[in-house]
Design an enzyme around this catalytic site. Structure first.
Site: not given
Ligand code: NDP
Length: 251
Positions: A155
């Site tokens: 990651y």
């Molecule tokens: P969530 O799990 O709430 O959201 C992740 C989103 O990504 C979901 O909408 C999921 O939708 C989508 N997703 C995952 N895999 C796929 C895929 N293969 N194709 C299309 N969509 C996908 O987590 P966050 O909102 O926290 O994450 C959003 C971003 O923020 C990520 O990139 C994460 O790495 C980053 N981030 C988050 C942090 C945190 O503390 N929360 C800190 C730093 C970065 P679905 O499952 O419907 O496909």
């Protein structure tokens, strides 16, 4: 602030992507919502429309170039243009030390976080170049794109790669008015963070202690930075790794 713009948001079915999609729409943008869970996307789109906004749903996986192309085409076919993007879909774990990790976890982490952004850039930029009116792309990295936060090694590597792709793309398309920036997101209360906290119960306390502001972010606070970067108010910002992390990268 974003009236007349069409902005594609990946990972719009929950967390940061959902909050950003709602705020972008509230600021006047038409939004194209992409993720894999159709029911969640339809719920978000429905409530944006109930609030007077414009939203289209495109169910797909960012690992698939064809799915990403589908979302880009939806933007152009439904709303007439693609002016911005929030490439935010991602997945991560805390995980064991790297010598104990599975290759499959490495592959999935790289595929979703890096190839996903790669696919998006490769499908979005040609459309913006053809339109000739520039654009603003925001990629979701992490404080794990700045230092080893304690998240799993793949990651940390993936989020550093997102910052690198962002800089390279900004340098290559700046002359055509396309800005590309990365958000270095700090710990934020979302489903991803909840899953990580179940994996490592002490993570909550660790994340709070790391931040100068001594708390986690609400997804809304990340969404505010997305809106700013997508708007002309950030017109002289490109190639940047912008921390929105409660100060944790400053100490
Ligand atoms: P969530 O799990 O709430 O959201 C992740 C989103 O990504 C979901 O909408 C999921 O939708 C989508 N997703 C995952 N895999 C796929 C895929 N293969 N194709 C299309 N969509 C996908 O987590 P966050 O909102 O926290 O994450 C959003 C971003 O923020 C990520 O990139 C994460 O790495 C980053 N981030 C988050 C942090 C945190 O503390 N929360 C800190 C730093 C970065 P679905 O499952 O419907 O496909």
């Amino acid at each position: 602030m974003l009236k007349g713009r069409t902005i594609m948001v990946t990972g719009a079915s929950s967390g940061i992507g959902e909050a950003a999609a709602r705020l972008l729409a509230a600021e006047g943008a038409a939004v194209v919502l992409m993720a894999r869970r159709e029911d969640r996307l339809r719920e978000v789109a429905g409530s944006i429309e109930d609030d007077g906004g414009r939203a289209a749903v495109c169910v797909g996986d960012v690992r698939s170039p064809a799915d990403v192309e589908g979302a880009v085409s939806t933007a152009v076919d439904t709303f007439g243009s693609l002016d911005g993007a929030f490439n935010n879909a991602g997945w991560g774990t805390v995980g064991p030390p790297l010598h104990e990790m599975d290759d499959a976890d490495y592959d999935r982490m790289m595929d979703v976080n890096v190839r996903g952004v790669w696919n998006c850039l490769r499908k979005q930029i040609p459309v913006m170049l053809t339109q000739g009116s520039g654009g603003s792309i925001v990629n979701t990295s992490s404080t794990a794109g700045l230092f080893a936060t304690g998240a799993s090694a793949p990651y940390v590597a993936a989020k550093h790669a997102v910052a690198g792709l962002t800089k390279a793309a900004a340098a290559q398309y700046g002359a055509q008015g396309i800005r590309v920036n990365a958000l270095m997101v700090g710990s934020t209360r979302t489903e991803l963070m909840e899953a990580a906290m179940q994996e490592v119960p002490q993570l909550d306390k660790y994340a709070v202690a790391r931040a100068i502001q001594q708390r986690l972010a609400d997804p809304q606070e990340i969404a505010q930075a997305v809106v700013w970067l997508c708007s002309d108010r950030s017109s002289f910002v490109t190639g940047a790794s912008v921390p929105v992390d409660g100060g944790c990268s400053a100490v």
